[in-house]
Design a protein around this motif. Structure first.
Motif, mmCIF file in Angstrom:
data_model
loop_
_atom_site.group_PDB
_atom_site.id
_atom_site.type_symbol
_atom_site.label_atom_id
_atom_site.label_comp_id
_atom_site.label_asym_id
_atom_site.label_seq_id
_atom_site.Cartn_x
_atom_site.Cartn_y
_atom_site.Cartn_z
ATOM 1 N N ALA A 330 0.848 -1.192 0.000
ATOM 2 C CA ALA A 330 0.000 0.000 0.000
ATOM 3 C C ALA A 330 0.882 1.241 0.000
ATOM 4 O O ALA A 330 1.920 1.272 0.671
ATOM 5 C CB ALA A 330 -0.928 0.012 1.214
ATOM 6 N N ILE A 331 0.473 2.261 -0.777
ATOM 7 C CA ILE A 331 1.227 3.510 -0.867
ATOM 8 C C ILE A 331 0.267 4.664 -0.604
ATOM 9 O O ILE A 331 -0.817 4.737 -1.208
ATOM 10 C CB ILE A 331 1.882 3.685 -2.256
ATOM 11 C CG1 ILE A 331 2.776 2.486 -2.600
ATOM 12 C CG2 ILE A 331 2.689 4.972 -2.307
ATOM 13 C CD1 ILE A 331 3.345 2.538 -4.010
ATOM 14 N N ILE A 332 0.672 5.576 0.285
ATOM 15 C CA ILE A 332 -0.089 6.796 0.551
ATOM 16 C C ILE A 332 0.661 7.943 -0.100
ATOM 17 O O ILE A 332 1.795 8.258 0.285
ATOM 18 C CB ILE A 332 -0.226 7.060 2.069
ATOM 19 C CG1 ILE A 332 -0.747 5.823 2.793
ATOM 20 C CG2 ILE A 332 -1.115 8.269 2.307
ATOM 21 C CD1 ILE A 332 -2.121 5.387 2.356
ATOM 22 N N ALA A 436 -9.451 -2.009 5.275
ATOM 23 C CA ALA A 436 -10.312 -3.045 4.679
ATOM 24 C C ALA A 436 -9.671 -3.626 3.428
ATOM 25 O O ALA A 436 -9.721 -4.832 3.184
ATOM 26 C CB ALA A 436 -11.689 -2.453 4.359
ATOM 27 N N VAL A 437 -9.052 -2.760 2.634
ATOM 28 C CA VAL A 437 -8.362 -3.241 1.426
ATOM 29 C C VAL A 437 -7.178 -4.115 1.816
ATOM 30 O O VAL A 437 -6.949 -5.183 1.239
ATOM 31 C CB VAL A 437 -7.904 -2.053 0.558
ATOM 32 C CG1 VAL A 437 -7.068 -2.549 -0.624
ATOM 33 C CG2 VAL A 437 -9.097 -1.260 0.045
ATOM 34 N N ALA A 442 -5.182 -7.219 -1.145
ATOM 35 C CA ALA A 442 -5.089 -6.474 -2.395
ATOM 36 C C ALA A 442 -4.051 -5.359 -2.273
ATOM 37 O O ALA A 442 -3.759 -4.873 -1.172
ATOM 38 C CB ALA A 442 -6.447 -5.883 -2.768
ATOM 39 N N TYR A 443 -3.487 -4.952 -3.425
ATOM 40 C CA TYR A 443 -2.583 -3.804 -3.457
ATOM 41 C C TYR A 443 -3.428 -2.535 -3.552
ATOM 42 O O TYR A 443 -4.487 -2.529 -4.184
ATOM 43 C CB TYR A 443 -1.655 -3.859 -4.661
ATOM 44 C CG TYR A 443 -0.637 -4.978 -4.638
ATOM 45 C CD1 TYR A 443 -0.537 -5.856 -3.564
ATOM 46 C CD2 TYR A 443 0.238 -5.160 -5.701
ATOM 47 C CE1 TYR A 443 0.398 -6.871 -3.548
ATOM 48 C CE2 TYR A 443 1.183 -6.177 -5.698
ATOM 49 C CZ TYR A 443 1.255 -7.033 -4.629
ATOM 50 O OH TYR A 443 2.169 -8.046 -4.613
ATOM 51 N N SER A 444 -2.929 -1.441 -2.956
ATOM 52 C CA SER A 444 -3.661 -0.180 -3.051
ATOM 53 C C SER A 444 -2.697 0.986 -3.115
ATOM 54 O O SER A 444 -1.619 0.957 -2.517
ATOM 55 C CB SER A 444 -4.604 -0.014 -1.859
ATOM 56 O OG SER A 444 -3.867 0.076 -0.647
ATOM 57 N N VAL A 445 -3.102 2.008 -3.868
ATOM 58 C CA VAL A 445 -2.377 3.281 -3.929
ATOM 59 C C VAL A 445 -3.425 4.365 -3.769
ATOM 60 O O VAL A 445 -4.414 4.392 -4.520
ATOM 61 C CB VAL A 445 -1.614 3.456 -5.255
ATOM 62 C CG1 VAL A 445 -0.838 4.761 -5.243
ATOM 63 C CG2 VAL A 445 -0.688 2.281 -5.511
ATOM 64 N N ALA A 446 -3.214 5.260 -2.801
ATOM 65 C CA ALA A 446 -4.204 6.299 -2.528
ATOM 66 C C ALA A 446 -3.524 7.653 -2.436
ATOM 67 O O ALA A 446 -2.459 7.780 -1.827
ATOM 68 C CB ALA A 446 -4.944 5.997 -1.219
ATOM 69 N N THR A 447 -4.125 8.670 -3.065
ATOM 70 C CA THR A 447 -3.637 10.043 -2.929
ATOM 71 C C THR A 447 -4.529 10.763 -1.925
ATOM 72 O O THR A 447 -5.729 10.472 -1.811
ATOM 73 C CB THR A 447 -3.662 10.773 -4.275
ATOM 74 O OG1 THR A 447 -5.023 10.977 -4.677
ATOM 75 C CG2 THR A 447 -2.939 9.975 -5.347
ATOM 76 N N ASP A 462 3.404 -3.010 5.901
ATOM 77 C CA ASP A 462 3.218 -3.171 4.448
ATOM 78 C C ASP A 462 2.698 -1.902 3.794
ATOM 79 O O ASP A 462 2.039 -1.955 2.751
ATOM 80 C CB ASP A 462 2.267 -4.338 4.130
ATOM 81 C CG ASP A 462 2.824 -5.667 4.588
ATOM 82 O OD1 ASP A 462 4.067 -5.806 4.576
ATOM 83 O OD2 ASP A 462 2.046 -6.546 4.978
ATOM 84 N N THR A 463 2.931 -0.758 4.424
ATOM 85 C CA THR A 463 2.464 0.516 3.882
ATOM 86 C C THR A 463 3.613 1.509 3.893
ATOM 87 O O THR A 463 4.431 1.511 4.820
ATOM 88 C CB THR A 463 1.293 1.078 4.720
ATOM 89 O OG1 THR A 463 0.265 0.092 4.787
ATOM 90 C CG2 THR A 463 0.730 2.336 4.091
#
Length: 795
Positions: A330-332, A436-437, A442-447, A462-463
């Motif tokens: 995960a990437i913020i 939740a993701v 699952a992989y996630s990328v959020a801006t 993992d973030t």
């Protein structure tokens, strides 16, 4: 894959860029129906096909396929015994001709290059050649669908008759346009009415010509008359036209009947040609956007190096490294508006989708992609006027749908997660959604703009945080994507540089929470540290280059010194050998005199002679190659295989590192401290403990073997005037040769034979050098099969 993500990431725009490179209707249909696959094996097959097409493009400029129509409807008509038109047959003929050309092209290419194209061979080997049918169709039909005269002998005869009749009619009609009858014509020309040749006659002179009136002018002053003496010829010409039409229809039916049994093969050939055209277009598109084949990661590690969005101007877009899956899932992403966050999201999603469609992607070498069953995105303004939903509500509807459909094999992209509502509640909601993701795998990328998510990215497993760099001095974004560094708020700095009064700036600063200020200070410190590391890395790289040059110069000089030292040693040994040879000649003289004394009756102990001779022989030295650096390097060429996790010595830098990733072309990614470098396998050396073996047993074994061979040779020498040195090693062989010659001289033998075999030539050469330097040898010559023995004659 869901159609919404394809629309959001502008997948069809990529297809539109590929379309101009297509030449066939079948290829256009394949592009239109193309969608990303979730099958890893199929994805790798598609990429391999594109790679082979790119290889053909590099070798021969691509696969040359002409414009081909869709012949599938034609084949359906043939299956119901319908006849094709000339145009349709011409289109089928073009497919037949291209089939033969493409099959021949690939066979010749593979033969000339000596390299296989396994991914394309599956297709071009399916092409069914129909040479006789191809020749028949293309002889009968021209490119425009018109039947050629050679379509049948009857058609050729009819057309010749038509040409002759037309010429006769024109000649007869032209007779009316010249001479006395020309005065009765409105114009001295021959024209056509109702497909018959006529003359424009003045109405007052109608009776001068007779025949048939076919038309008249609007004024009625001119009548278009077919003279009576050409009526029969026009009738005959009309009959020929009817026969021509009937024969053409018969030929079309005949050709269609010949094609009907091969309808399936023709349709399959057209499909294969379309697919090859499609692959050729993929390869051409890859060159156009400067794309390469990505590696496939079975562990689903996405590693996009210097990634560029394919729909942006390549001369203006800023390439970025985007990685996910290996160290974090995960990437913020934080940073200012218009800084490139959304484009970075779209670049990640679109390049992954392109790879899963078999396209090359615009990234740097050693980039890798994974495989996702689904990619979801909540990007852009989701406000729905039709459903009376606010922007926040529309985003929530979309996110709820995503959460209900995603699984561990999904990639989820959120743009401005939690925006459009109260900041505190929005931040809390965003963190809950990301949790939740993460629980599904699952992989996630959020801006986001929320500072709370920066802390979330730092604390969660993992973030990781990331940001889009912003240049406060120029008040412009740099569009550089920084992994591991959260973005800081620049609002106060920007406002100050734009001229807002210090009073307002200070007031705003006092209202900002202490935690927020500390977070911004921490981010500023991280950015400063990162820039310092980058500067240090640049300096280190420069030093590495300089040290490499110094090392190369040192090795070149050292090699020159070693060569000179080896040459000096060799020259010295050769000189010593000359001295020994001279001493040997003197000794031979003494031994000869002793033999003469023995023959005259004096008593001489043979062992004394042999000891003296052995002492002299011990002075001889063979040229040494132990200092030869080239041979030492060759001995080291056979090394232990390298693998991930091995500790290695990077010889160029004199530093130890660890292999963290194995790449293609025998290259490895090596971690040395804070640096990761891609190095060739021959530039690194695996660090293992040297084996500890006692060499004494091996030496003892070799001495034992040599003694056995020597004793065996000695026994054979005593039994006859022959010496067999086959199977004896060089030094024992030379010692045995010397004893054998002395024994032969003592026994007054006039000649002997030395069997040395052919082999590598070392023993034979040693024997020759020994005999040449011995004064008691009158002559010697090679004998036996393949000159495997030497005949020696004494003085």
């Amino acid at each position: 894959m869901n159609t919404k993500i394809l629309k959001t990431l502008e997948y069809d725009a990529v297809k539109a860029q590929v379309k101009p490179f297509l030449a066939t209707v079948a290829g256009e249909k394949e592009l239109l129906n193309l969608s990303p696959t979730a099958d890893a094996q199929l994805m790798q097959q598609w990429l391999a096909e594109t790679a082979d097409a790119a290889r053909v493009l590099r070798w021969e400029g691509g696969i040359s396929i002409p414009k081909l129509a869709d012949v599938k409807p034609h084949m359906k008509r043939l299956r119901i015994d319908a006849a094709l038109s000339g145009t349709e047959l011409a289109q089928v003929g073009r497919v037949l001709f291209t089939t033969g050309q493409i099959r021949s092209f690939f066979e010749n290419l593979v033969a000339d290059r000596g390299e296989a194209l396994p991914a394309l061979a599956v297709y071009y080997n399916k092409l069914v050649l129909l040479p006789e049918l191809t020749r028949r169709v293309n002889v009968a039909i021209d490119g425009d669908g018109r039947l050629n005269d050679e379509a049948s002998s009857e058609l050729h005869r009819i057309r010749q008759a038509i040409t002759g009749t037309e010429n006769a009619i024109r000649q007869k009609m032209q007779d009316y346009t010249r001479g006395k009858t020309a005065q009765y014509l409105s114009d001295p020309i021959v024209t056509i009415r109702n497909e018959r040749y006529v003359l424009p006659v003045k109405a007052t002179y109608r009776q001068k010509f007779g025949g048939v009136v076919h038309d008249q002018s609007q004024t009625g002053q001119t009548l278009y008359i077919e003279p009576a003496d050409v009526v029969d010829m026009n009738n005959r010409l009309r009959e020929y036209y009817l026969k021509e039409r009937q024969e053409e229809e018969r030929v079309l039916i005949e050709l269609s009947a010949k094609l009907a049994p091969e309808a399936d093969n023709i349709e399959n050939n057209a499909q294969v040609l379309g697919h090859l055209d499609f692959l050729n277009a993929k390869a051409r598109y890859a060159v156009a956007i400067k794309a390469i084949e990505p590696e496939f990661s079975a562990e689903n590690h996405v590693r996009l190096l210097k990634a560029r969005h394919p729909l942006l101007d390549p001369d203006k877009v800023v390439p970025n490294d985007i990685t996910i899956g290996e160290d974090y899932s995960a990437i913020i992403v934080t940073g200012p508006n218009t800084g490139g966050k959304t484009i970075t999201l779209k670049t990640l999603g679109l390049l992954q989708i392109m790879a899963q469609s078999g396209f090359f992607i615009p990234v740097a070498e050693y980039s890798s992609v994974g495989i996702f069953k689904e990619i979801f995105a909540d990007i852009g303004d989701e406000q729905s006027i039709e459903q009376s939903l606010s922007t926040f509500s529309a985003h929530m509807v979309n996110i709820i749908d995503i959460l209900s459909k995603m699984d561990k094999d999904s990639l989820v992209l959120f743009d401005e997660l939690g925006a459009g509502t109260d900041p505190q509640e929005g931040a809390a909601l965003a963190m809950a959604i990301l949790d939740a993701v993460g629980e599904t795998g699952a992989y996630s990328v959020a801006t986001t703009h929320y500072p709370e998510l920066k802390v979330y990215g730092y604390n969660r497993a993992d973030t990781t945080n990331a940001s889009m760099e912003f240049d406060v001095d120029s008040l412009q974004p740099t569009y550089k994507f920084l992994i591991g560094v959260p973005g800081r708020s620049n609002a106060l700095e920007i406002a100050k540089r734009l001229g807002l009064s210090d009073t307002i700036i200070n007031s705003a600063s006092s209202l900002t929470s202490e935690d927020s200020q500390e977070l911004n200070d921490m981010i500023a410190d991280l950015v400063a540290r990162r820039n310092a590391v980058l500067t240090q890395q640049v300096e280190l790289t420069q030093k590495v280059v300089e040290n490499r040059q110094l090392k190369n110069d040192y090795e070149a000089k050292l090699e020159a010194i070693d060569k000179q030292r080896a040459k000096t040693v060799e020259d010295a040994k050769k000189e010593a050998n000359h001295i020994v040879a001279d001493a040997r000649r003197k000794t031979d003289k003494i031994i000869s005199d002793l033999h003469k004394m023995a023959r005259d009756g004096a008593t001489i102990k043979e062992n004394k002679l042999m000891d003296a001779k052995g002492a002299l022989n011990a002075m001889h030295e063979e040229p040494s190659v132990t200092n030869n650096r080239i041979l030492r390097k060759a001995k080291k060429a056979k090394k232990a295989p390298l693998s991930v996790g091995d500790t290695v010595l990077v010889r160029e830098y004199g530093q130890q590192g660890t292999i963290v990733r194995q790449l293609k072309d025998n290259k490895f990614e090596v971690q040395m401290g804070i640096l990761k470098m891609v190095l060739a396998g021959e530039k690194i050396e695996k660090q293992d403990k040297a084996p500890t073996n006692d060499p004494k047993p091996r030496q003892h074994k070799r001495r034992k073997t040599s003694n056995v061979n020597t004793n065996k040779a000695t026994n054979r020498a005593e039994a006859s005037a022959k010496l067999d040195l086959r199977g004896v090693r060089y030094e024992p062989a030379m010692a045995e040769l010397d004893r054998f010659i002395d024994q032969a001289l003592l026994n007054n033998l006039s000649s002997v034979e030395i069997i040395h075999g052919k082999g590598t030539g070392a023993i034979r050469k040693g024997v020759q050098e020994y005999l040449r330097s011995h004064r008691q040898i009158e002559s010697f010559k090679f004998t036996g099969p393949d000159q495997g023995a030497t005949y020696v004659q004494f003085n």
